[in-house]
Scaffold this motif. Structure first.
Motif, PDB file in Angstrom:
ATOM      1  N   VAL A  51       0.842  -1.165  -0.139  1.00 34.23           N
ATOM      2  CA  VAL A  51       0.080  -0.009   0.087  1.00 34.23           C
ATOM      3  C   VAL A  51       0.790   1.316   0.082  1.00 34.23           C
ATOM      4  CG1 VAL A  51      -1.745   1.427   1.235  1.00 34.23           C
ATOM      5  CG2 VAL A  51      -2.018  -1.194   1.117  1.00 34.23           C
ATOM      6  N   PHE A  52       1.797   1.345   1.088  1.00 34.81           N
ATOM      7  CA  PHE A  52       2.482   2.630   1.260  1.00 34.81           C
ATOM      8  C   PHE A  52       3.808   2.935   0.566  1.00 34.81           C
ATOM      9  CE2 PHE A  52      -0.347   2.103   4.901  1.00 34.81           C
ATOM     10  CZ  PHE A  52      -1.187   2.835   4.820  1.00 34.81           C
ATOM     11  N   LEU A  53       4.435   1.698   0.476  1.00 40.15           N
ATOM     12  CA  LEU A  53       5.659   1.816  -0.345  1.00 40.15           C
ATOM     13  C   LEU A  53       5.361   1.879  -1.944  1.00 40.15           C
ATOM     14  CD1 LEU A  53       8.086  -0.009   2.007  1.00 40.15           C
ATOM     15  CD2 LEU A  53       8.245   2.366   1.544  1.00 40.15           C
ATOM     16  N   ASP A  54       4.937   0.684  -2.440  1.00 36.45           N
ATOM     17  CA  ASP A  54       4.512   0.533  -3.807  1.00 36.45           C
ATOM     18  C   ASP A  54       3.806   1.522  -4.141  1.00 36.45           C
ATOM     19  OD1 ASP A  54       6.339  -1.705  -3.844  1.00 36.45           O
ATOM     20  OD2 ASP A  54       4.668  -3.027  -4.149  1.00 36.45           O
ATOM     21  N   GLY A  55       2.662   1.790  -3.362  1.00 33.99           N
ATOM     22  CA  GLY A  55       1.746   3.022  -3.721  1.00 33.99           C
ATOM     23  C   GLY A  55       2.361   4.318  -3.977  1.00 33.99           C
ATOM     24  N   ASN A  56       3.391   4.819  -3.311  1.00 31.84           N
ATOM     25  CA  ASN A  56       4.301   5.911  -3.573  1.00 31.84           C
ATOM     26  C   ASN A  56       5.314   5.823  -4.400  1.00 31.84           C
ATOM     27  OD1 ASN A  56       2.699   8.272  -1.870  1.00 31.84           O
ATOM     28  ND2 ASN A  56       2.841   6.443  -0.176  1.00 31.84           N
ATOM     29  N   LEU A 215       0.474  10.247  -2.496  1.00 35.73           N
ATOM     30  CA  LEU A 215      -0.262   9.853  -1.536  1.00 35.73           C
ATOM     31  C   LEU A 215      -0.666   8.272  -1.693  1.00 35.73           C
ATOM     32  CD1 LEU A 215      -3.246   9.396  -1.824  1.00 35.73           C
ATOM     33  CD2 LEU A 215      -3.382  11.850  -1.885  1.00 35.73           C
ATOM     34  N   ALA A 216      -0.773   7.646  -0.852  1.00 36.36           N
ATOM     35  CA  ALA A 216      -1.367   6.118  -1.050  1.00 36.36           C
ATOM     36  C   ALA A 216      -2.055   5.791   0.352  1.00 36.36           C
ATOM     37  CB  ALA A 216      -0.185   5.116  -1.073  1.00 36.36           C
ATOM     38  N   SER A 217      -3.138   5.018   0.120  1.00 35.58           N
ATOM     39  CA  SER A 217      -4.191   4.641   1.319  1.00 35.58           C
ATOM     40  C   SER A 217      -4.694   3.303   0.917  1.00 35.58           C
ATOM     41  CB  SER A 217      -5.073   5.816   1.559  1.00 35.58           C
ATOM     42  OG  SER A 217      -6.122   5.144   2.606  1.00 35.58           O
ATOM     43  N   TYR A 218      -4.997   2.714   2.059  1.00 40.26           N
ATOM     44  CA  TYR A 218      -5.539   1.418   1.805  1.00 40.26           C
ATOM     45  C   TYR A 218      -7.215   1.520   1.484  1.00 40.26           C
ATOM     46  CZ  TYR A 218      -7.745   2.306   6.430  1.00 40.26           C
ATOM     47  OH  TYR A 218      -8.567   2.853   7.334  1.00 40.26           O
ATOM     48  N   THR A 219      -7.718   2.790   1.453  1.00 34.22           N
ATOM     49  CA  THR A 219      -9.136   2.725   1.436  1.00 34.22           C
ATOM     50  C   THR A 219      -9.623   3.556   0.439  1.00 34.22           C
ATOM     51  OG1 THR A 219     -11.311   3.863   2.569  1.00 34.22           O
ATOM     52  CG2 THR A 219      -9.220   5.054   2.779  1.00 34.22           C
ATOM     53  N   ALA A 220     -10.628   3.109  -0.323  1.00 32.17           N
ATOM     54  CA  ALA A 220     -11.068   3.771  -1.537  1.00 32.17           C
ATOM     55  C   ALA A 220     -12.382   4.252  -1.416  1.00 32.17           C
ATOM     56  CB  ALA A 220     -10.939   2.710  -2.899  1.00 32.17           C
ATOM     57  N   ALA A 221     -12.823   4.388  -0.100  1.00 29.68           N
ATOM     58  CA  ALA A 221     -14.179   5.060   0.166  1.00 29.68           C
ATOM     59  C   ALA A 221     -14.484   6.364  -0.436  1.00 29.68           C
ATOM     60  CB  ALA A 221     -14.483   5.243   1.634  1.00 29.68           C
ATOM     61  N   GLY A 222     -15.667   6.440  -1.221  1.00 29.43           N
ATOM     62  CA  GLY A 222     -16.047   7.249  -2.197  1.00 29.43           C
ATOM     63  C   GLY A 222     -15.774   8.739  -1.447  1.00 29.43           C
ATOM     64  N   TRP A 223     -16.286   9.079  -0.534  1.00 28.02           N
ATOM     65  CA  TRP A 223     -16.102  10.567   0.188  1.00 28.02           C
ATOM     66  C   TRP A 223     -14.654  10.858   0.613  1.00 28.02           C
ATOM     67  CZ3 TRP A 223     -14.289  11.446   5.105  1.00 28.02           C
ATOM     68  CH2 TRP A 223     -14.480  10.272   6.060  1.00 28.02           C
ATOM     69  N   VAL A 224     -13.871   9.786   0.889  1.00 26.44           N
ATOM     70  CA  VAL A 224     -12.362  10.061   0.994  1.00 26.44           C
ATOM     71  C   VAL A 224     -11.956  10.542  -0.188  1.00 26.44           C
ATOM     72  CG1 VAL A 224     -10.394   8.919   1.459  1.00 26.44           C
ATOM     73  CG2 VAL A 224     -12.588   8.566   2.978  1.00 26.44           C
ATOM     74  N   ARG A 225     -12.164   9.683  -1.448  1.00 28.02           N
ATOM     75  CA  ARG A 225     -11.424  10.102  -2.746  1.00 28.02           C
ATOM     76  C   ARG A 225     -12.034  11.417  -2.991  1.00 28.02           C
ATOM     77  NH1 ARG A 225     -14.080   7.233  -6.281  1.00 28.02           N
ATOM     78  NH2 ARG A 225     -15.259   5.645  -5.210  1.00 28.02           N
ATOM     79  N   ARG A 226     -13.385  11.931  -2.826  1.00 29.43           N
ATOM     80  CA  ARG A 226     -13.907  13.196  -3.140  1.00 29.43           C
ATOM     81  C   ARG A 226     -13.083  14.086  -2.671  1.00 29.43           C
ATOM     82  NH1 ARG A 226     -18.595  10.198  -3.382  1.00 29.43           N
ATOM     83  NH2 ARG A 226     -19.365  10.580  -1.408  1.00 29.43           N
ATOM     84  N   ASN A 227     -12.828  13.825  -1.183  1.00 31.35           N
ATOM     85  CA  ASN A 227     -12.077  14.951  -0.394  1.00 31.35           C
ATOM     86  C   ASN A 227     -10.397  15.004  -0.770  1.00 31.35           C
ATOM     87  OD1 ASN A 227     -14.380  15.391   1.312  1.00 31.35           O
ATOM     88  ND2 ASN A 227     -13.483  14.255   3.181  1.00 31.35           N
ATOM     89  N   LEU A 228     -10.190  13.953  -1.278  1.00 34.41           N
ATOM     90  CA  LEU A 228      -8.657  13.910  -1.727  1.00 34.41           C
ATOM     91  C   LEU A 228      -8.597  14.816  -2.924  1.00 34.41           C
ATOM     92  CD1 LEU A 228      -7.466  10.469  -0.945  1.00 34.41           C
ATOM     93  CD2 LEU A 228      -6.693  12.511   0.158  1.00 34.41           C
ATOM     94  N   ALA A 239      -5.516  -2.005  -7.071  1.00 31.99           N
ATOM     95  CA  ALA A 239      -5.828  -3.334  -6.397  1.00 31.99           C
ATOM     96  C   ALA A 239      -5.329  -3.251  -5.051  1.00 31.99           C
ATOM     97  CB  ALA A 239      -5.129  -4.535  -7.025  1.00 31.99           C
ATOM     98  N   GLY A 240      -6.235  -3.588  -3.902  1.00 30.59           N
ATOM     99  CA  GLY A 240      -5.821  -3.324  -2.661  1.00 30.59           C
ATOM    100  C   GLY A 240      -4.955  -4.728  -2.190  1.00 30.59           C
ATOM    101  N   PHE A 241      -4.529  -4.845  -0.856  1.00 33.94           N
ATOM    102  CA  PHE A 241      -3.855  -5.743  -0.467  1.00 33.94           C
ATOM    103  C   PHE A 241      -4.565  -7.129   0.010  1.00 33.94           C
ATOM    104  CE2 PHE A 241      -1.790  -7.661   3.465  1.00 33.94           C
ATOM    105  CZ  PHE A 241      -0.527  -8.441   2.892  1.00 33.94           C
ATOM    106  N   MET A 247      -7.632   0.057  -3.438  1.00 29.93           N
ATOM    107  CA  MET A 247      -7.119   1.016  -2.587  1.00 29.93           C
ATOM    108  C   MET A 247      -6.754   2.128  -3.430  1.00 29.93           C
ATOM    109  SD  MET A 247      -3.081  -0.260  -2.729  1.00 29.93           S
ATOM    110  CE  MET A 247      -1.999   1.577  -2.824  1.00 29.93           C
ATOM    111  N   VAL A 248      -6.329   3.380  -2.935  1.00 33.78           N
ATOM    112  CA  VAL A 248      -6.225   4.496  -3.863  1.00 33.78           C
ATOM    113  C   VAL A 248      -4.645   5.024  -3.835  1.00 33.78           C
ATOM    114  CG1 VAL A 248      -8.411   5.364  -3.834  1.00 33.78           C
ATOM    115  CG2 VAL A 248      -6.609   6.252  -2.029  1.00 33.78           C
ATOM    116  N   VAL A 249      -4.222   5.458  -4.913  1.00 37.78           N
ATOM    117  CA  VAL A 249      -2.825   6.338  -4.873  1.00 37.78           C
ATOM    118  C   VAL A 249      -3.132   7.830  -5.559  1.00 37.78           C
ATOM    119  CG1 VAL A 249      -1.509   4.367  -5.003  1.00 37.78           C
ATOM    120  CG2 VAL A 249      -2.402   5.603  -7.134  1.00 37.78           C
ATOM    121  N   GLY A 250      -2.326   8.617  -5.307  1.00 40.86           N
ATOM    122  CA  GLY A 250      -2.596   9.909  -5.737  1.00 40.86           C
ATOM    123  C   GLY A 250      -1.558  10.888  -6.054  1.00 40.86           C
ATOM    124  N   ARG A 251      -1.472  11.738  -6.783  1.00 39.11           N
ATOM    125  CA  ARG A 251      -0.244  12.749  -7.086  1.00 39.11           C
ATOM    126  C   ARG A 251      -1.050  14.368  -6.823  1.00 39.11           C
ATOM    127  NH1 ARG A 251       4.708  12.183  -9.053  1.00 39.11           N
ATOM    128  NH2 ARG A 251       4.337  10.037  -9.257  1.00 39.11           N
TER     129      ARG A 251
END
Length: 253
Positions: A51-56, A215-228, A239-241, A247-251
């Motif tokens: 999640v956090f290393l590969d995701g970033n 950024l990277a996070s284990y959650t892909a909750a819709g409202w979290v994605r919208r906030n990000l 794909a999650g773990f 999961m989500v990644v972002g830049r």
């Protein structure tokens, strides 16, 4: 916990000492107050790497850097920090690591020791962290395996306002930091800990982020994605773990 408006500050969650833990099979700690585990029962270090290393884009993005700044919501057992240190230890020319993290309910040294005993490969750095572990409310600074750890104890929504970005690459003393190169968004489940996924908090995080920060996070909750997205990050699902669908990644955009 009853779901609440994620923008509403829950004043009942003020720092009140160590978390109340339940120990699951495999010595996995569960926080009773959030009914959530600190790391995956399918493998804590493997989850951090996925999640956090590969995701970033790490460790590849460490290459050629003199210094690298990571920030995290949810220090917990320190597993993400220690796994990152283990990754750097495997490099011939690792950058200096500046690691900033927030924790509302810091574990006791005994709780940390019990949780981290599940990861014998991290024994040396775990012992060093535990030997220096005496967190107080507010900002705490310690050096672990040559890495600079800046740990905020309290509500991240209050503490993040103390951080100021220095224009150069290397942080100076206090809460002046280099721009954040990568975020580990690792609070408890958004349904149970919405405070760490708050829109204003994530917007503050974005202002501290380098122009090419991720950024990277284990959650892909819709409202979290919208906030990000609203905070200024371009978000992508991956794909999650361990069978978790997403999961989500972002830049920073």
């Amino acid at each position: 916990m009853t779901a609440q408006d994620p923008k509403q500050k829950d004043t009942s969650r003020e720092p009140s000492g160590a978390p109340d833990l339940k120990w699951l099979e495999g010595e996995v700690p569960l926080a009773r107050g959030f009914d959530d585990t600190y790391f995956s029962r399918a493998g804590g270090m493997e989850e951090t790497r996925h999640v956090f290393l590969d995701g970033n884009g790490l460790p590849e993005r460490f290459e050629g850097r003199q210094a690298f700044t990571i920030a995290e919501f949810g220090f917990g057992t320190g597993l993400n920090f220690l796994t990152t240190l283990a990754t750097l230890a495997g490099m011939s020319r690792p950058p200096g690591l500046h690691f900033i993290s927030f924790e509302l309910f810091p574990m006791t040294a005994g709780q940390l020791e019990r949780a981290l005993a599940a990861f014998p490969v991290l024994a040396e750095t775990s012992a060093e962290l535990i030997s220096k572990w005496a967190p107080k409310p507010g900002w705490n600074r310690m050096t672990v395996s040559k890495a600079d750890l800046l740990l905020g104890i309290g509500d991240a929504r209050d503490l993040i306002a103390d951080l100021v970005v220095e224009s150069g690459q290397v942080p100076v003393d206090g809460t002046v930091i280099a721009p954040v190169d990568a975020w580990y968004l690792d609070g408890f489940s958004p349904a149970k800990n919405p405070e760490l996924w708050d829109a204003d908090l994530l917007a503050s995080a974005a202002t501290l982020t380098a122009w090419d920060g991720t950024l990277a996070s284990y959650t892909a909750a819709g409202w979290v994605r919208r906030n990000l997205h609203s905070a200024g990050f371009a978000i992508e699902k991956k794909a999650g773990f361990a069978g978790k669908r997403e999961m989500v990644v972002g830049r920073k955009s």
